[in-house]
Design an enzyme around this catalytic site. Structure first.
Site, PDB file in Angstrom:
ATOM      1  N   TYR A 104      38.042   8.934  55.917  1.00 59.31           N
ATOM      2  CA  TYR A 104      38.889   8.687  54.717  1.00 59.31           C
ATOM      3  C   TYR A 104      38.188   8.776  53.366  1.00 59.31           C
ATOM      4  O   TYR A 104      38.685   9.590  52.785  1.00 59.31           O
ATOM      5  CB  TYR A 104      39.285   7.193  54.958  1.00 59.31           C
ATOM      6  CG  TYR A 104      40.400   7.022  53.783  1.00 59.31           C
ATOM      7  CD1 TYR A 104      41.635   7.169  53.853  1.00 59.31           C
ATOM      8  CD2 TYR A 104      40.090   5.930  52.868  1.00 59.31           C
ATOM      9  CE1 TYR A 104      42.526   6.887  52.954  1.00 59.31           C
ATOM     10  CE2 TYR A 104      40.852   5.443  51.742  1.00 59.31           C
ATOM     11  CZ  TYR A 104      42.033   6.054  52.202  1.00 59.31           C
ATOM     12  OH  TYR A 104      43.111   5.558  50.896  1.00 59.31           O
ATOM     13  N   LYS A 111      39.210  11.506  50.495  1.00 55.52           N
ATOM     14  CA  LYS A 111      39.339  11.039  49.206  1.00 55.52           C
ATOM     15  C   LYS A 111      38.353  11.558  48.071  1.00 55.52           C
ATOM     16  O   LYS A 111      38.593  11.717  46.891  1.00 55.52           O
ATOM     17  CB  LYS A 111      39.669   9.566  49.133  1.00 55.52           C
ATOM     18  CG  LYS A 111      40.626   8.845  49.919  1.00 55.52           C
ATOM     19  CD  LYS A 111      42.035   9.562  49.437  1.00 55.52           C
ATOM     20  CE  LYS A 111      43.258   8.975  50.219  1.00 55.52           C
ATOM     21  NZ  LYS A 111      44.539   9.530  49.684  1.00 55.52           N
TER      22      LYS A 111
HETATM   23  P1  NAP Z   1      51.437   3.423  53.430  1.00 58.21           P
HETATM   24  O1  NAP Z   1      52.019   2.166  52.977  1.00 58.21           O
HETATM   25  O2  NAP Z   1      50.885   3.523  54.740  1.00 58.21           O
HETATM   26  O3  NAP Z   1      52.364   4.772  53.215  1.00 58.21           O
HETATM   27  C1  NAP Z   1      52.109   6.003  53.664  1.00 58.21           C
HETATM   28  C2  NAP Z   1      53.193   6.955  53.216  1.00 58.21           C
HETATM   29  O4  NAP Z   1      52.554   8.101  53.708  1.00 58.21           O
HETATM   30  C3  NAP Z   1      54.477   6.650  54.050  1.00 58.21           C
HETATM   31  O5  NAP Z   1      55.608   6.958  53.175  1.00 58.21           O
HETATM   32  C4  NAP Z   1      54.437   7.689  55.135  1.00 58.21           C
HETATM   33  O6  NAP Z   1      55.668   8.262  55.343  1.00 58.21           O
HETATM   34  C5  NAP Z   1      53.791   8.968  54.472  1.00 58.21           C
HETATM   35  N1  NAP Z   1      53.374   9.909  55.336  1.00 58.21           N
HETATM   36  C6  NAP Z   1      52.274   9.644  56.228  1.00 58.21           C
HETATM   37  N2  NAP Z   1      51.993  10.759  56.995  1.00 58.21           N
HETATM   38  C7  NAP Z   1      52.511  11.893  56.603  1.00 58.21           C
HETATM   39  C8  NAP Z   1      52.754  13.028  56.651  1.00 58.21           C
HETATM   40  N3  NAP Z   1      52.253  13.827  57.929  1.00 58.21           N
HETATM   41  N4  NAP Z   1      53.620  13.810  55.783  1.00 58.21           N
HETATM   42  C9  NAP Z   1      54.226  13.279  55.110  1.00 58.21           C
HETATM   43  N5  NAP Z   1      54.095  11.896  54.991  1.00 58.21           N
HETATM   44  C10 NAP Z   1      53.363  11.073  55.435  1.00 58.21           C
HETATM   45  O7  NAP Z   1      50.440   3.724  52.426  1.00 58.21           O
HETATM   46  P2  NAP Z   1      49.894   3.420  50.932  1.00 58.21           P
HETATM   47  O8  NAP Z   1      49.038   2.271  51.288  1.00 58.21           O
HETATM   48  O9  NAP Z   1      51.259   3.518  50.220  1.00 58.21           O
HETATM   49  O10 NAP Z   1      49.041   4.546  50.482  1.00 58.21           O
HETATM   50  C11 NAP Z   1      49.538   5.578  49.762  1.00 58.21           C
HETATM   51  C12 NAP Z   1      48.171   6.475  49.114  1.00 58.21           C
HETATM   52  O11 NAP Z   1      47.537   5.666  48.213  1.00 58.21           O
HETATM   53  C13 NAP Z   1      47.666   7.107  50.304  1.00 58.21           C
HETATM   54  O12 NAP Z   1      47.284   8.278  49.989  1.00 58.21           O
HETATM   55  C14 NAP Z   1      46.275   6.166  50.305  1.00 58.21           C
HETATM   56  O13 NAP Z   1      45.469   6.871  50.782  1.00 58.21           O
HETATM   57  C15 NAP Z   1      46.420   5.911  48.958  1.00 58.21           C
HETATM   58  N6  NAP Z   1      45.587   4.268  48.539  1.00 58.21           N
HETATM   59  C16 NAP Z   1      46.061   3.406  49.228  1.00 58.21           C
HETATM   60  C17 NAP Z   1      45.522   2.054  48.953  1.00 58.21           C
HETATM   61  C18 NAP Z   1      45.927   0.897  49.410  1.00 58.21           C
HETATM   62  O14 NAP Z   1      45.156  -0.045  49.419  1.00 58.21           O
HETATM   63  N7  NAP Z   1      47.040   0.700  49.846  1.00 58.21           N
HETATM   64  C19 NAP Z   1      44.112   2.333  48.102  1.00 58.21           C
HETATM   65  C20 NAP Z   1      43.670   3.533  47.827  1.00 58.21           C
HETATM   66  C21 NAP Z   1      44.290   4.562  48.146  1.00 58.21           C
HETATM   67  P3  NAP Z   1      56.574   8.190  56.988  1.00 58.21           P
HETATM   68  O15 NAP Z   1      56.394   6.560  56.944  1.00 58.21           O
HETATM   69  O16 NAP Z   1      58.020   8.611  56.487  1.00 58.21           O
HETATM   70  O17 NAP Z   1      55.770   8.981  57.959  1.00 58.21           O
END
Ligand code: NAP
Length: 246
Positions: A154, A158
């Site tokens: 990851y 990133k």
């Molecule tokens: P999440 O709640 O797990 O949601 C992930 C999203 O990505 C879902 O809408 C899912 O859609 C979509 N997704 C997964 N595989 C996909 C694919 N192959 N094609 C298209 N869409 C896909 O994640 P999140 O926490 O909101 O994270 C969003 C972003 O922020 C990510 O890039 C993550 O790395 C980054 N981020 C998150 C955090 C954190 O603490 N949460 C911290 C740093 C960075 P479906 O369910 O429809 O498949």
């Protein structure tokens, strides 16, 4: 703030992407809510936007798939005539210690988080260049800046997103296209819901603001970077992490 803009948000069915889609619609953008597996949740995001008086459509695409991405962006341009804003938000984690990490866990995280971001930028770039306007915002992470135990895959994806962002910012600047990254810390979503109570408490102690962020905290930063207020900002990484990484 985003009147008349067509915005594409990948992975907008849940979590941070959902919050970005809602905030962009509140700022009067027409939002394409991309999803992959969560059709019902994507429908709910669209319904919420319409209920609030905004405009949105849902579109399925596996962002990790090169061909699907190409067709996805072609379809959007065919239907809406332009794309002003792209938010590369779709992302996954498959955490494990380096010694135990499988090839599949490494490859699948790179395929979506890094290659997915590359190909979405690639397929939107020509449209934005012709328009002489574009705003691209890529979701990185504090892990990509500082590294994290159990996240070699990851963190590499990133960190790669930051390299993609800076390179594309240089390539596209002459056409009035800005490319920036947002690096969230710990945010309350499904992605962090699976962390144990002990890990969550340890994490909170490392955050100067002493709490996890909300998806809206990240969405507000993304909307800012997409707006005219950020028109002289490109190639930057904006940390939304409560001060975790300084
Ligand atoms: P999440 O709640 O797990 O949601 C992930 C999203 O990505 C879902 O809408 C899912 O859609 C979509 N997704 C997964 N595989 C996909 C694919 N192959 N094609 C298209 N869409 C896909 O994640 P999140 O926490 O909101 O994270 C969003 C972003 O922020 C990510 O890039 C993550 O790395 C980054 N981020 C998150 C955090 C954190 O603490 N949460 C911290 C740093 C960075 P479906 O369910 O429809 O498949």
């Amino acid at each position: 703030m985003l009147e008349g803009k067509i915005a594409v948000v990948t992975g907008a069915s849940r979590g941070i992407g959902r919050a970005i889609a809602l905030e962009m619609a509140r700022q009067n953008a027409f939002v394409i809510v991309n999803y992959y597996g969560s059709l019902e949740k994507a429908k709910q995001v669209k319904e919420q936007i319409l209920k609030e008086g905004g405009q949105a459509e849902i579109m399925q695409c596996n962002v990790a798939d090169f061909k699907q991405c190409e067709l996805f962006f072609k379809q959007i341009v065919k239907e809406y005539g332009k794309i002003d804003i792209l938010v590369n938000n779709a992302g996954i984690t498959k955490d494990d210690l380096l010694l135990k990490m499988s090839e599949e866990a490494f490859d699948s995280v790179i395929e979506l988080n890094l290659k997915g971001t590359f190909q979405c930028m690639k397929f939107v770039a020509r449209t934005m260049m012709k328009q002489r306007f574009g705003r691209i915002i890529n979701l990185s992470s504090v892990s990509g800046v500082a590294g994290n135990i159990g996240q070699t895959n990851y963190a590499a994806s990133k960190a790669g997103v930051i390299g993609l962002t800076k390179s594309a910012a240089r390539e596209l600047a002459s056409r009035n296209i800005t490319v920036n990254a947002v690096a969230p810390g710990f945010i309350h979503t499904d992605m962090t819901a699976c962390l144990s109570q002990r890990v969550k408490e340890d994490a909170e102690q490392k955050i100067p603001l002493n709490r996890f962020g909300s998806p809206k905290d990240v969405a507000d930063a993304v909307v800012f970077l997409a707006s005219d207020r950020a028109s002289y900002i490109t190639g930057q990484v904006l940390h939304v992490d409560g001060g975790m990484v300084m």
